[in-house]
Design a protein around this motif. Structure first.
Motif, PDB file in Angstrom:
ATOM      1  N   GLU A 159      29.050  46.855  50.885  1.00  0.00           N
ATOM      2  CA  GLU A 159      29.467  47.399  49.705  1.00  0.00           C
ATOM      3  C   GLU A 159      30.384  46.398  48.885  1.00  0.00           C
ATOM      4  O   GLU A 159      30.106  46.172  47.566  1.00  0.00           O
ATOM      5  CB  GLU A 159      30.510  48.720  50.017  1.00  0.00           C
ATOM      6  N   MET A 160      31.072  45.463  49.594  1.00  0.00           N
ATOM      7  CA  MET A 160      31.979  44.543  48.728  1.00  0.00           C
ATOM      8  C   MET A 160      31.028  43.566  48.319  1.00  0.00           C
ATOM      9  O   MET A 160      31.178  43.000  47.119  1.00  0.00           O
ATOM     10  CB  MET A 160      32.904  43.890  49.890  1.00  0.00           C
ATOM     11  N   THR A 161      30.278  43.067  49.205  1.00  0.00           N
ATOM     12  CA  THR A 161      29.074  41.852  48.512  1.00  0.00           C
ATOM     13  C   THR A 161      28.475  42.550  47.263  1.00  0.00           C
ATOM     14  O   THR A 161      28.301  41.783  46.134  1.00  0.00           O
ATOM     15  CB  THR A 161      28.176  41.624  49.589  1.00  0.00           C
ATOM     16  N   GLN A 162      27.988  43.520  47.272  1.00  0.00           N
ATOM     17  CA  GLN A 162      27.256  44.329  46.171  1.00  0.00           C
ATOM     18  C   GLN A 162      28.159  44.477  44.780  1.00  0.00           C
ATOM     19  O   GLN A 162      27.615  44.163  43.832  1.00  0.00           O
ATOM     20  CB  GLN A 162      26.680  45.664  46.480  1.00  0.00           C
ATOM     21  N   LEU A 163      29.347  44.875  44.998  1.00  0.00           N
ATOM     22  CA  LEU A 163      30.244  45.102  43.907  1.00  0.00           C
ATOM     23  C   LEU A 163      30.718  43.855  43.220  1.00  0.00           C
ATOM     24  O   LEU A 163      30.517  43.466  42.070  1.00  0.00           O
ATOM     25  CB  LEU A 163      31.507  45.587  44.369  1.00  0.00           C
ATOM     26  N   LEU A 164      30.762  42.924  44.040  1.00  0.00           N
ATOM     27  CA  LEU A 164      31.116  41.378  43.762  1.00  0.00           C
ATOM     28  C   LEU A 164      29.843  40.719  42.834  1.00  0.00           C
ATOM     29  O   LEU A 164      30.193  40.253  41.811  1.00  0.00           O
ATOM     30  CB  LEU A 164      31.457  40.333  44.607  1.00  0.00           C
ATOM     31  N   HIS A 185      45.450  41.154  44.848  1.00  0.00           N
ATOM     32  CA  HIS A 185      44.662  41.459  46.318  1.00  0.00           C
ATOM     33  C   HIS A 185      43.425  40.444  46.359  1.00  0.00           C
ATOM     34  O   HIS A 185      42.831  40.148  47.311  1.00  0.00           O
ATOM     35  CB  HIS A 185      43.985  43.023  46.256  1.00  0.00           C
ATOM     36  N   TYR A 186      43.060  40.051  45.043  1.00  0.00           N
ATOM     37  CA  TYR A 186      41.817  39.319  45.036  1.00  0.00           C
ATOM     38  C   TYR A 186      41.640  37.931  45.684  1.00  0.00           C
ATOM     39  O   TYR A 186      40.289  37.546  46.133  1.00  0.00           O
ATOM     40  CB  TYR A 186      41.263  39.451  43.671  1.00  0.00           C
ATOM     41  N   PRO A 187      42.711  37.362  45.821  1.00  0.00           N
ATOM     42  CA  PRO A 187      42.523  35.904  46.665  1.00  0.00           C
ATOM     43  C   PRO A 187      41.871  35.984  47.849  1.00  0.00           C
ATOM     44  O   PRO A 187      41.490  35.109  48.430  1.00  0.00           O
ATOM     45  CB  PRO A 187      44.122  35.372  46.472  1.00  0.00           C
ATOM     46  N   TYR A 188      42.021  37.388  48.356  1.00  0.00           N
ATOM     47  CA  TYR A 188      41.440  37.519  49.786  1.00  0.00           C
ATOM     48  C   TYR A 188      39.945  37.656  49.702  1.00  0.00           C
ATOM     49  O   TYR A 188      39.199  37.491  50.643  1.00  0.00           O
ATOM     50  CB  TYR A 188      42.051  38.712  50.417  1.00  0.00           C
ATOM     51  N   LEU A 189      39.549  37.726  48.625  1.00  0.00           N
ATOM     52  CA  LEU A 189      37.855  37.745  48.276  1.00  0.00           C
ATOM     53  C   LEU A 189      37.391  36.409  47.944  1.00  0.00           C
ATOM     54  O   LEU A 189      36.183  35.962  47.521  1.00  0.00           O
ATOM     55  CB  LEU A 189      37.452  38.609  47.414  1.00  0.00           C
ATOM     56  N   LYS A 194      33.309  32.646  46.463  1.00  0.00           N
ATOM     57  CA  LYS A 194      32.463  31.415  46.045  1.00  0.00           C
ATOM     58  C   LYS A 194      31.262  31.202  46.572  1.00  0.00           C
ATOM     59  O   LYS A 194      30.453  30.440  46.033  1.00  0.00           O
ATOM     60  CB  LYS A 194      33.376  30.263  46.942  1.00  0.00           C
ATOM     61  N   LYS A 195      30.741  32.231  47.501  1.00  0.00           N
ATOM     62  CA  LYS A 195      29.137  32.067  47.754  1.00  0.00           C
ATOM     63  C   LYS A 195      28.444  32.602  46.586  1.00  0.00           C
ATOM     64  O   LYS A 195      27.052  32.589  46.604  1.00  0.00           O
ATOM     65  CB  LYS A 195      29.015  33.250  49.082  1.00  0.00           C
ATOM     66  N   ILE A 196      28.973  33.294  45.727  1.00  0.00           N
ATOM     67  CA  ILE A 196      28.365  33.685  44.533  1.00  0.00           C
ATOM     68  C   ILE A 196      28.405  32.765  43.354  1.00  0.00           C
ATOM     69  O   ILE A 196      27.263  32.629  42.556  1.00  0.00           O
ATOM     70  CB  ILE A 196      28.679  35.256  44.089  1.00  0.00           C
ATOM     71  N   LEU A 197      29.585  32.291  43.066  1.00  0.00           N
ATOM     72  CA  LEU A 197      29.894  31.349  41.826  1.00  0.00           C
ATOM     73  C   LEU A 197      29.022  30.238  42.238  1.00  0.00           C
ATOM     74  O   LEU A 197      29.096  29.667  43.292  1.00  0.00           O
ATOM     75  CB  LEU A 197      31.219  31.136  41.596  1.00  0.00           C
ATOM     76  N   PRO A 198      28.536  29.570  41.029  1.00  0.00           N
ATOM     77  CA  PRO A 198      28.237  28.220  41.089  1.00  0.00           C
ATOM     78  C   PRO A 198      29.503  27.368  41.512  1.00  0.00           C
ATOM     79  O   PRO A 198      30.469  27.642  40.929  1.00  0.00           O
ATOM     80  CB  PRO A 198      27.552  27.902  39.493  1.00  0.00           C
ATOM     81  N   GLU A 199      29.085  26.263  41.767  1.00  0.00           N
ATOM     82  CA  GLU A 199      30.262  25.422  42.337  1.00  0.00           C
ATOM     83  C   GLU A 199      31.285  24.874  40.946  1.00  0.00           C
ATOM     84  O   GLU A 199      32.366  24.597  41.452  1.00  0.00           O
ATOM     85  CB  GLU A 199      29.680  24.231  42.914  1.00  0.00           C
ATOM     86  N   ILE A 201      32.220  26.439  38.635  1.00  0.00           N
ATOM     87  CA  ILE A 201      33.186  27.571  38.243  1.00  0.00           C
ATOM     88  C   ILE A 201      34.295  27.517  39.043  1.00  0.00           C
ATOM     89  O   ILE A 201      34.421  27.643  40.281  1.00  0.00           O
ATOM     90  CB  ILE A 201      32.641  28.966  38.232  1.00  0.00           C
ATOM     91  N   GLN A 202      35.561  27.082  38.322  1.00  0.00           N
ATOM     92  CA  GLN A 202      36.891  27.122  39.096  1.00  0.00           C
ATOM     93  C   GLN A 202      37.717  28.580  39.000  1.00  0.00           C
ATOM     94  O   GLN A 202      37.242  29.501  38.326  1.00  0.00           O
ATOM     95  CB  GLN A 202      37.781  26.163  38.473  1.00  0.00           C
ATOM     96  N   ILE A 203      38.254  28.777  40.335  1.00  0.00           N
ATOM     97  CA  ILE A 203      38.788  29.932  40.656  1.00  0.00           C
ATOM     98  C   ILE A 203      40.527  29.907  40.306  1.00  0.00           C
ATOM     99  O   ILE A 203      40.994  29.017  40.930  1.00  0.00           O
ATOM    100  CB  ILE A 203      38.667  30.473  41.833  1.00  0.00           C
ATOM    101  N   ILE A 204      41.020  30.654  39.680  1.00  0.00           N
ATOM    102  CA  ILE A 204      42.471  30.558  39.467  1.00  0.00           C
ATOM    103  C   ILE A 204      43.082  31.734  39.873  1.00  0.00           C
ATOM    104  O   ILE A 204      42.890  32.985  39.389  1.00  0.00           O
ATOM    105  CB  ILE A 204      42.848  30.189  38.048  1.00  0.00           C
ATOM    106  N   ASP A 205      44.041  31.747  40.516  1.00  0.00           N
ATOM    107  CA  ASP A 205      44.988  32.787  41.098  1.00  0.00           C
ATOM    108  C   ASP A 205      46.369  32.448  40.820  1.00  0.00           C
ATOM    109  O   ASP A 205      46.874  31.297  40.506  1.00  0.00           O
ATOM    110  CB  ASP A 205      44.854  33.396  42.516  1.00  0.00           C
ATOM    111  N   SER A 206      47.472  33.276  40.869  1.00  0.00           N
ATOM    112  CA  SER A 206      48.823  32.854  40.549  1.00  0.00           C
ATOM    113  C   SER A 206      49.912  32.569  41.556  1.00  0.00           C
ATOM    114  O   SER A 206      51.001  32.473  41.204  1.00  0.00           O
ATOM    115  CB  SER A 206      49.252  34.189  39.639  1.00  0.00           C
ATOM    116  N   GLY A 207      49.316  32.609  42.749  1.00  0.00           N
ATOM    117  CA  GLY A 207      50.248  32.468  44.159  1.00  0.00           C
ATOM    118  C   GLY A 207      51.333  31.126  43.939  1.00  0.00           C
ATOM    119  O   GLY A 207      52.417  31.436  43.920  1.00  0.00           O
ATOM    120  N   GLU A 208      50.687  30.164  43.691  1.00  0.00           N
ATOM    121  CA  GLU A 208      51.677  28.936  43.624  1.00  0.00           C
ATOM    122  C   GLU A 208      52.667  28.873  42.364  1.00  0.00           C
ATOM    123  O   GLU A 208      53.616  28.506  42.593  1.00  0.00           O
ATOM    124  CB  GLU A 208      50.782  27.455  43.837  1.00  0.00           C
TER     125      GLU A 208
END
Length: 258
Positions: A159-164, A185-189, A194-199, A201-208
């Protein structure tokens, strides 16, 4: 300036542990208390007043633990409640909001995607930030169902894979080159994303960025801890199993009503 009181961190559930990990890595001497309000997750579907009330409840709990600073490790709570929290309580608050700015400034295609909750995307703070980058096309996508699956521990479910796939494929087709994760929550995904996006495309989260801001405020206004920190404390108001699996067996999770 020395201050050995703990840092308080709260989220609508387990997602804010992605922020906690960044803070703990940068500031290992600081005692941290993490509050997972999983019973009320997700915040993103609640009204602004409900989000403010829940946030105040969490802050009251953390202040009773003598916290010197509170990190609102929830995009929805930050965008809807942080101004109210700052007006109500005497301690500093660090918020977390979607990292639109670095994505928009660095985008070559002038098209970025943001995956966030309804509460974040509807907020005034989000709209004010987005309006600063009118030359960039921002593709907004509400992550319906993602927080619930993460809270249930179903990170790798079909279900997660399908939603993403359903959320990300239109962004890929629109030629985004940055994906902003607008929920703690989303950094855990990220492994699945990364399996779905082309290489490219960069992913940004706010942790650091949140961790660095926390350090700055401690240095400038509150004081850093000088004693060796005791083990972090984790509280949740639902079954602690998923939170335990996310943070590891070396830490103690206590189930507590708050």
């Amino acid at each position: 300036m020395t201050n050995n009181h703990p840092i308080g961190i709260f989220d609508s559930g387990i997602g804010g542990t992605s922020i906690w990990k960044a803070i703990h890595a940068l500031l290992p001497n600081e005692k941290t208390i993490y509050l997972a309000d999983s019973k009320n997750a997700p915040y993103g579907q609640k009204s602004k007043q409900e989000i403010i009330d829940l946030s105040k409840k969490n802050v009251d709990f953390l202040l009773n633990q003598n916290c010197k600073l509170v990190v609102v490790a929830c995009n929805t709570a930050t965008t809807n409640a942080i101004s109210e929290l700052r007006a109500t309580y005497p301690i500093p608050f660090i918020g977390i909001e979607p990292a639109i700015k670095p994505a928009a400034l660095n985008s070559k295609t002038q098209t970025i995607g943001i995956l966030a909750t309804q509460g974040t995307l509807n907020s005034d703070l989000f709209h004010k930030t987005a309006e600063m980058f009118q030359h960039t096309k921002i593709m907004e996508q509400v992550g319906h169902g993602l927080v619930q699956l993460i809270e249930a521990g179903d990170l790798n479910s079909p279900e997660m894979t399908q939603l993403l796939h359903s959320y990300l494929e239109p962004m890929i087709a629109a030629n985004i080159d940055y994906l902003v994760l607008g929920c703690s929550h989303y950094p855990y995904l990220i492994p699945q994303i990364k399996k779905i996006l082309p290489e490219h495309i960069q992913i940004i989260d706010s942790g650091e960025a949140v961790a660095r801001q926390t350090r700055n405020i401690l240095q400038e206004k509150v004081g850093l801890a000088t004693l060796e920190a005791p083990k972090p404390i984790f509280y949740t108001n639902t079954n602690p199993h998923v939170l335990q699996s996310i943070i590891g067996q070396e830490y103690t999770v206590e189930e507590k009503e708050f």
